[in-house]
Design an enzyme around this catalytic site. Structure first.
Site, PDB file in Angstrom:
ATOM      1  N   ASP A   1       0.754  -1.041  -0.049  1.00  0.00           N
ATOM      2  CA  ASP A   1      -0.025   0.048  -0.004  1.00  0.00           C
ATOM      3  C   ASP A   1       0.901   1.239  -0.133  1.00  0.00           C
ATOM      4  OD1 ASP A   1       0.595  -0.842   2.660  1.00  0.00           O
ATOM      5  OD2 ASP A   1      -0.831   0.633   3.413  1.00  0.00           O
TER       6      ASP A   1
ATOM      7  N   HIS B   1       7.223  -1.497  13.170  1.00  0.00           N
ATOM      8  CA  HIS B   1       6.170  -2.050  12.306  1.00  0.00           C
ATOM      9  C   HIS B   1       6.552  -3.585  12.253  1.00  0.00           C
ATOM     10  CE1 HIS B   1       2.883  -1.543   9.560  1.00  0.00           C
ATOM     11  NE2 HIS B   1       3.402  -1.740   8.590  1.00  0.00           N
TER      12      HIS B   1
HETATM   13 ZN   LIG Z   1       0.365   0.851   5.490  1.00  0.00          ZN
HETATM   14 ZN   LIG Z   2       2.720  -1.278   6.553  1.00  0.00          ZN
END
Ligand SMILES: [Zn+2]
Ligand SMILES: [Zn+2]
Length: 366
Positions: A122, A218
């Protein structure tokens, strides 16, 4: 009622005939628009960079050209933030669909550099489109500078390979002068911040504009970074995708604007439950993604602790089905943050002239 209609039958008849004639007249008029009217509308559409008037003052401009995330959202394309500072046009991430929004905001050919936070689809899906549009619309002989952490070489090389045939077609069709082959693709600038979560580095300095990359959290996605742009007395911080982390607070300290992603946990749980009986991965994904994104409330805590006045919430997860749920989405954030909170839309712009306390917020696409 029936009596009333019978009594005024003649009047209703006349009104109906008039309405039909008006509608027919409207259709006739639209089908027979004089050329000057069509030309005027086309001129308005193509007048290059209709938003230029917004960028006249020297300052820092932050525009969220993409505010969505991987889940489909009718009103939001994939994540992207454009920062205009001095004479620099800097782009952060290239989510799917973002290049079209970027081109409705600034000239693709004016982009000086692209910065990538991490390599989730994304955030990278439109790299090929951005490289191609910058080159094809402006005829640059130099490729697009692309800055990112380790892994960037293979990502950019992959997009270049996928677009190689198209580049060939365009050079053959429009000629080397309009589209020199040397300007297609990207020029990779790799930076490596290592594994220390608190580490950061200056990765770009040009004409008074400084970009600092810093590690965020993340996991299992590694590397993943956020960025801070400093220009004269203004600065903006872009969180990238991250959980709540000291690194984000530290590197956002004293900035004017925090552009933060946000995932609403309770809403994500509701989506997971609502999709439990559907035979796809929607329920699993809605549950799993809760462990590697910051919540709107935590974004508020970061902004509060870093002394930021403007919090722009983007990368909105899950998609908010109706506008009036926005207040509900942000309710916990308002409890912890004293500054201004904005749910970013595609095309939201914050303008901050240098040496001034003025802050203007405009929705460019509305
Ligand atoms: Zn993202
Ligand atoms: Zn991500």
């Amino acid at each position: 009622m029936m009596n009333f209609i019978m009594k005024h039958k003649r009047t209703f008849g006349i009104i109906s005939v008039v309405l039909i004639l008006l509608a027919a007249g409207g259709v006739w008029f639209m089908n027979n628009l004089p050329d000057f009217a069509v030309e005027a509308l086309i001129n308005k559409m193509v007048s290059s960079n209709q938003n230029a008037k917004h960028f006249e003052e020297d300052g820092l401009y932050v525009i969220t050209t993409g505010t969505g995330a991987p889940l489909p959202d009718k009103t939001r394309v994939g994540p992207q933030t454009v920062v205009l500072a001095g004479d620099q046009v800097l782009v952060f991430d290239a989510g799917p669909g973002s290049t079209r929004n970027l081109e409705l905001t600034v000239e693709a050919s004016s982009v000086d550099a692209l910065f990538l936070t991490h390599f989730h689809s994304d955030h990278i899906g439109d790299i090929g489109e951005l490289m191609l549009k910058r080159w094809a619309t402006g005829g640059s002989a130099e490729p697009l500078p692309i800055y990112g952490p380790p892994g960037i070489e293979e990502v950019v090389a992959g997009f270049e390979a996928a677009y190689q045939l198209d580049v060939g077609y365009r050079v053959a069709h429009h000629g080397e002068e309009a589209m020199p082959a040397s300007g297609a693709g990207g020029e990779v600038h790799r930076f490596d911040l290592g594994s220390d979560l608190m580490s950061s580095d200056v990765v770009y300095e040009q004409n008074g504009v400084q970009v600092i990359a810093f590690n965020v959290h993340h996991m299992p996605v590694f590397p993943a970074v956020g960025f801070r742009v400093n220009y004269r007395d203004k600065s903006v911080v872009i969180s990238g995708d991250t959980i709540f982390t000291e690194s984000l607070i530290h590197h956002a300290m004293g900035a004017d604007v925090l552009v933060s992603e946000a995932l609403h946990h309770e809403m994500s749980t509701m989506v997971s439950e609502a999709t439990r009986d559907i035979e796809n991965n929607a329920s699993i994904v809605a549950e799993d993604i809760k462990d590697y994104h910051i919540t709107p409330e935590q974004a508020g805590i970061v902004a509060q602790e870093a002394g930021i006045s403007q919090l722009l919430i983007t990368h909105i997860l899950p998609p908010v089905p109706v506008d009036f749920l926005t207040d509900w989405f942000l309710a916990d954030t308002r409890e912890v943050f004293d500054g201004d909170i904005h749910m970013a839309n595609d095309g939201t712009m914050i303008k901050m002239p240098v040496n001034s306390d003025d802050i203007t917020i405009i929705d460019l696409f509305k």
